[in-house]
Design a protein around this motif. Sequence first.
Motif, PDB file in Angstrom:
ATOM      1  N   THR A 128       0.795  -1.224   0.000  1.00 34.13           N
ATOM      2  CA  THR A 128       0.000   0.000   0.000  1.00 34.13           C
ATOM      3  C   THR A 128       0.830   1.277   0.000  1.00 34.13           C
ATOM      4  N   GLY A 129       2.075   1.210   0.469  1.00 31.66           N
ATOM      5  CA  GLY A 129       2.892   2.411   0.583  1.00 31.66           C
ATOM      6  C   GLY A 129       2.641   3.191   1.855  1.00 31.66           C
ATOM      7  N   PHE A 130       1.732   2.706   2.712  1.00 25.60           N
ATOM      8  CA  PHE A 130       1.422   3.366   3.976  1.00 25.60           C
ATOM      9  C   PHE A 130       2.230   2.726   5.097  1.00 25.60           C
ATOM     10  N   CYS A 131       2.992   3.549   5.821  1.00 26.01           N
ATOM     11  CA  CYS A 131       3.799   3.048   6.929  1.00 26.01           C
ATOM     12  C   CYS A 131       3.733   4.065   8.073  1.00 26.01           C
ATOM     13  N   PRO A 132       3.146   3.677   9.205  1.00 30.44           N
ATOM     14  CA  PRO A 132       3.060   4.608  10.332  1.00 30.44           C
ATOM     15  C   PRO A 132       4.428   5.097  10.817  1.00 30.44           C
ATOM     16  N   ALA A 133       5.432   4.237  10.779  1.00 32.62           N
ATOM     17  CA  ALA A 133       6.763   4.654  11.211  1.00 32.62           C
ATOM     18  C   ALA A 133       7.321   5.749  10.304  1.00 32.62           C
ATOM     19  N   ALA A 134       7.042   5.660   9.008  1.00 30.50           N
ATOM     20  CA  ALA A 134       7.512   6.685   8.077  1.00 30.50           C
ATOM     21  C   ALA A 134       6.873   8.032   8.388  1.00 30.50           C
ATOM     22  N   ILE A 135       5.612   8.017   8.795  1.00 29.08           N
ATOM     23  CA  ILE A 135       4.935   9.265   9.158  1.00 29.08           C
ATOM     24  C   ILE A 135       5.601   9.882  10.384  1.00 29.08           C
ATOM     25  N   VAL A 136       5.910   9.050  11.368  1.00 29.84           N
ATOM     26  CA  VAL A 136       6.563   9.550  12.588  1.00 29.84           C
ATOM     27  C   VAL A 136       7.942  10.108  12.263  1.00 29.84           C
ATOM     28  N   PHE A 137       8.724   9.379  11.453  1.00 34.32           N
ATOM     29  CA  PHE A 137      10.066   9.859  11.110  1.00 34.32           C
ATOM     30  C   PHE A 137      10.008  11.143  10.286  1.00 34.32           C
ATOM     31  N   ARG A 138       8.997  11.284   9.440  1.00 29.03           N
ATOM     32  CA  ARG A 138       8.844  12.520   8.666  1.00 29.03           C
ATOM     33  C   ARG A 138       8.572  13.688   9.612  1.00 29.03           C
ATOM     34  N   LYS A 139       7.709  13.469  10.619  1.00 28.25           N
ATOM     35  CA  LYS A 139       7.403  14.533  11.569  1.00 28.25           C
ATOM     36  C   LYS A 139       8.606  14.876  12.448  1.00 28.25           C
ATOM     37  N   LEU A 140       9.531  13.915  12.594  1.00 27.96           N
ATOM     38  CA  LEU A 140      10.751  14.184  13.345  1.00 27.96           C
ATOM     39  C   LEU A 140      11.780  14.945  12.522  1.00 27.96           C
ATOM     40  N   GLY A 141      11.483  15.149  11.224  1.00 28.54           N
ATOM     41  CA  GLY A 141      12.346  15.989  10.399  1.00 28.54           C
ATOM     42  C   GLY A 141      13.283  15.261   9.444  1.00 28.54           C
ATOM     43  N   LEU A 142      13.153  13.947   9.332  1.00 30.28           N
ATOM     44  CA  LEU A 142      14.009  13.225   8.394  1.00 30.28           C
ATOM     45  C   LEU A 142      13.556  13.518   6.961  1.00 30.28           C
ATOM     46  N   ARG A 143      14.503  13.518   6.055  1.00 32.96           N
ATOM     47  CA  ARG A 143      14.173  13.787   4.654  1.00 32.96           C
ATOM     48  C   ARG A 143      13.658  12.510   3.994  1.00 32.96           C
ATOM     49  N   GLY A 144      12.843  12.690   2.964  1.00 27.45           N
ATOM     50  CA  GLY A 144      12.258  11.551   2.258  1.00 27.45           C
ATOM     51  C   GLY A 144      13.279  10.742   1.496  1.00 27.45           C
ATOM     52  N   GLY A 145      12.927   9.495   1.268  1.00 28.95           N
ATOM     53  CA  GLY A 145      13.774   8.616   0.470  1.00 28.95           C
ATOM     54  C   GLY A 145      13.053   8.213  -0.797  1.00 28.95           C
TER      55      GLY A 145
END
Length: 67
Positions: free
Chosen positions: A46-63
């Motif tokens: 699906t491309g949906f990952c809750p951990a990715a949302i949290v890491f994005r909010k922590l300021g990590l750049r997209g991959g």
Amino acid sequence: MNIDKAVLGFAGFVVLLGLALGWLVSPYGYLLTAFAGLNMIQSSITGFCPAAIVFRKLGLRGGSAFT
């Protein structure tokens, strides 16, 4: 570090934690490993990952997987 590497590292940590809990504490610890595996399968579809949302909010750049 980008989101992709953070998600992979976190998933690996959760898998190892679940194995350790299952071995040392209770067989129910293996459910954490099963949950991590199911979450990795569903996020690959699906491309949906809750951990990715949290890491994005922590300021990590997209991959390339989680933009």
